[in-house]
Write a protein that holds these residues in place. Sequence first.
Motif, PDB file in Angstrom:
ATOM      1  N   PHE A   1      16.708 -91.024  12.322  1.00 53.06           N
ATOM      2  CA  PHE A   1      17.422 -89.839  12.542  1.00 53.06           C
ATOM      3  C   PHE A   1      17.901 -89.393  11.180  1.00 53.06           C
ATOM      4  N   GLN A   2      17.527 -90.242  10.355  1.00 50.75           N
ATOM      5  CA  GLN A   2      17.931 -89.750   8.978  1.00 50.75           C
ATOM      6  C   GLN A   2      17.043 -88.769   8.073  1.00 50.75           C
ATOM      7  N   GLY A   3      16.043 -88.324   8.808  1.00 55.29           N
ATOM      8  CA  GLY A   3      14.975 -87.531   8.594  1.00 55.29           C
ATOM      9  C   GLY A   3      14.004 -87.691   7.576  1.00 55.29           C
ATOM     10  N   ASN A   4      13.349 -86.647   7.004  1.00 53.71           N
ATOM     11  CA  ASN A   4      12.298 -86.998   5.955  1.00 53.71           C
ATOM     12  C   ASN A   4      12.475 -87.290   4.692  1.00 53.71           C
ATOM     13  N   TYR A   5      13.700 -87.149   4.273  1.00 56.12           N
ATOM     14  CA  TYR A   5      14.175 -87.721   3.056  1.00 56.12           C
ATOM     15  C   TYR A   5      14.711 -88.714   2.696  1.00 56.12           C
ATOM     16  N   ALA A   6      14.902 -89.803   3.877  1.00 58.18           N
ATOM     17  CA  ALA A   6      15.206 -90.786   3.827  1.00 58.18           C
ATOM     18  C   ALA A   6      14.089 -92.159   3.420  1.00 58.18           C
ATOM     19  N   ASN A   7      14.449 -92.789   2.638  1.00 53.46           N
ATOM     20  CA  ASN A   7      13.418 -93.891   2.071  1.00 53.46           C
ATOM     21  C   ASN A   7      14.003 -95.248   2.741  1.00 53.46           C
ATOM     22  N   GLY A   8      13.144 -96.309   2.855  1.00 58.71           N
ATOM     23  CA  GLY A   8      13.489 -97.452   3.511  1.00 58.71           C
ATOM     24  C   GLY A   8      14.794 -98.279   3.039  1.00 58.71           C
ATOM     25  N   ARG A   9      15.157 -98.089   1.742  1.00 60.94           N
ATOM     26  CA  ARG A   9      16.250 -98.732   1.040  1.00 60.94           C
ATOM     27  C   ARG A   9      17.402 -97.749   1.576  1.00 60.94           C
TER      28      ARG A   9
ATOM     29  N   ILE B   1      17.706 -92.310  24.600  1.00 60.92           N
ATOM     30  CA  ILE B   1      17.483 -92.165  23.231  1.00 60.92           C
ATOM     31  C   ILE B   1      16.266 -92.042  22.929  1.00 60.92           C
ATOM     32  N   TYR B   2      15.188 -92.934  23.388  1.00 56.10           N
ATOM     33  CA  TYR B   2      13.720 -92.446  22.923  1.00 56.10           C
ATOM     34  C   TYR B   2      13.282 -91.353  23.509  1.00 56.10           C
ATOM     35  N   GLY B   3      13.607 -90.954  24.373  1.00 54.54           N
ATOM     36  CA  GLY B   3      13.292 -89.668  25.434  1.00 54.54           C
ATOM     37  C   GLY B   3      13.496 -88.630  24.494  1.00 54.54           C
ATOM     38  N   MET B   4      14.791 -88.437  24.079  1.00 56.34           N
ATOM     39  CA  MET B   4      15.284 -87.268  23.071  1.00 56.34           C
ATOM     40  C   MET B   4      14.529 -87.565  21.807  1.00 56.34           C
ATOM     41  N   ILE B   5      14.343 -88.529  21.122  1.00 55.02           N
ATOM     42  CA  ILE B   5      13.472 -88.475  19.833  1.00 55.02           C
ATOM     43  C   ILE B   5      12.147 -88.034  20.071  1.00 55.02           C
ATOM     44  N   PHE B   6      11.439 -88.499  21.181  1.00 56.77           N
ATOM     45  CA  PHE B   6      10.111 -87.975  21.658  1.00 56.77           C
ATOM     46  C   PHE B   6      10.069 -86.489  21.767  1.00 56.77           C
ATOM     47  N   PHE B   7      10.937 -85.968  22.558  1.00 59.87           N
ATOM     48  CA  PHE B   7      11.037 -84.576  22.801  1.00 59.87           C
ATOM     49  C   PHE B   7      11.504 -83.767  21.362  1.00 59.87           C
ATOM     50  N   MET B   8      12.122 -84.208  20.455  1.00 58.83           N
ATOM     51  CA  MET B   8      12.582 -83.741  19.379  1.00 58.83           C
ATOM     52  C   MET B   8      11.230 -83.657  18.426  1.00 58.83           C
ATOM     53  N   TYR B   9      10.270 -84.628  18.458  1.00 63.54           N
ATOM     54  CA  TYR B   9       8.896 -84.486  18.002  1.00 63.54           C
ATOM     55  C   TYR B   9       8.106 -83.268  18.575  1.00 63.54           C
ATOM     56  N   ASN B  10       8.264 -82.981  19.615  1.00 65.33           N
ATOM     57  CA  ASN B  10       7.621 -81.859  20.311  1.00 65.33           C
ATOM     58  C   ASN B  10       8.416 -80.566  20.372  1.00 65.33           C
TER      59      ASN B  10
ATOM     60  N   ARG C   1      11.505 -80.739  15.265  1.00 68.43           N
ATOM     61  CA  ARG C   1      10.742 -82.125  14.620  1.00 68.43           C
ATOM     62  C   ARG C   1      10.947 -82.054  12.954  1.00 68.43           C
ATOM     63  N   GLU C   2      11.302 -81.262  12.141  1.00 66.14           N
ATOM     64  CA  GLU C   2      11.542 -81.248  10.744  1.00 66.14           C
ATOM     65  C   GLU C   2      12.516 -82.260  10.235  1.00 66.14           C
ATOM     66  N   ARG C   3      13.496 -82.477  11.467  1.00 69.13           N
ATOM     67  CA  ARG C   3      14.398 -83.384  11.054  1.00 69.13           C
ATOM     68  C   ARG C   3      14.321 -84.773  11.173  1.00 69.13           C
ATOM     69  N   LEU C   4      13.013 -84.987  11.570  1.00 73.34           N
ATOM     70  CA  LEU C   4      12.624 -86.446  11.684  1.00 73.34           C
ATOM     71  C   LEU C   4      11.365 -86.775  10.563  1.00 73.34           C
ATOM     72  N   PRO C   5      11.189 -87.894  10.148  1.00 75.21           N
ATOM     73  CA  PRO C   5      10.161 -88.310   9.483  1.00 75.21           C
ATOM     74  C   PRO C   5       8.687 -87.788   9.745  1.00 75.21           C
ATOM     75  N   ALA C   6       8.090 -87.264   8.872  1.00 73.99           N
ATOM     76  CA  ALA C   6       6.776 -86.822   9.448  1.00 73.99           C
ATOM     77  C   ALA C   6       5.638 -87.615   9.067  1.00 73.99           C
ATOM     78  N   ARG C   7       5.821 -88.858   9.968  1.00 70.25           N
ATOM     79  CA  ARG C   7       4.797 -90.162   9.905  1.00 70.25           C
ATOM     80  C   ARG C   7       4.395 -90.232  11.203  1.00 70.25           C
TER      81      ARG C   7
ATOM     82  N   TYR D   1       5.434 -95.303  17.654  1.00 75.09           N
ATOM     83  CA  TYR D   1       6.370 -96.234  17.968  1.00 75.09           C
ATOM     84  C   TYR D   1       7.434 -95.697  19.263  1.00 75.09           C
ATOM     85  N   ILE D   2       7.852 -94.684  18.955  1.00 76.31           N
ATOM     86  CA  ILE D   2       8.792 -93.916  19.926  1.00 76.31           C
ATOM     87  C   ILE D   2       8.038 -93.636  21.421  1.00 76.31           C
ATOM     88  N   THR D   3       6.623 -93.375  21.165  1.00 79.08           N
ATOM     89  CA  THR D   3       5.959 -93.156  22.375  1.00 79.08           C
ATOM     90  C   THR D   3       5.862 -94.514  23.004  1.00 79.08           C
TER      91      THR D   3
END
Length: 251
Positions: A81-89, A147-156, A160-166, A172-174
């Motif tokens: 949920f922290q998006g594209n600009y969040a790295n691991g640390r 929660i997983y369903g909400m993230i899954f539909f956000m990707y579609n 989806r720009e709010r989520l990491p583009a990986r 994993y969510i699927t």
Amino acid sequence: MRVLGEITESPPFVISPLSPSTTATGGFIGCLWLVSLLNLAWCCLQASECSPGRKVVWNLLTLLTTSGMLFLEVSLVAFLFQGNYANGREALTRTFLISGLVIGLHLLLNAIYLFGFGVGLFIDNSEHIQKLKWGLWVIHKLLLASIYGMIFFMYNSKHRERLPARPAFYKYITCMLALNGLSLFACALAANGAHFGLWLFGITSVCYHAFYLPLLYVTFLADFFQEEDLNLENVYYSEMKDAGFFDADWE
């Protein structure tokens, strides 16, 4: 010999100390090791579920194991949920508090039902089906699946720009949506007295304990460790360059 002489004469270099984000990363890795050991113990002590004198030990072990794995789930979802600009640390530093609060509430509620009301949440009994127990499991799995369903539909969707583009995160969510959806279906069947629901819930539980940690490593930690190794190599190179180790290459 000239290079060795320059190395001995050059001032010593010091690797930078650990930053708070690196400390948070180490804490997460420590939690991962602890959960892995608990999960291994859970898999090796399956016979304790059927032993009348070890029900308390089994309930406590299962509670700690499931809480630890849920902590990892919450941490990764918060990272997503922290998006594209969040790295691991950065993500780990910001999500430790949230994950701790969620797991603390989870432990408290489960402990109340287990040791306060005597509800056998982690012991399956096909002869006496407790509707209260399976009702609680339905609520638990419904929350996770939602929660997983909400993230899954956000990707579609357009969000989806709010989520990491990986692609690995999407896979994993699927997987987690399918697993929790199937587990929710099993809990609903068991709550209505269907023995097939007990069998299906047992299968999903075994799959969760067996494959979640490898899935977590492939999705998140493998790339993160590669990034950490690259950053560490850059630090070594910068420190050695500042110490003058590579001055001879420019002469």
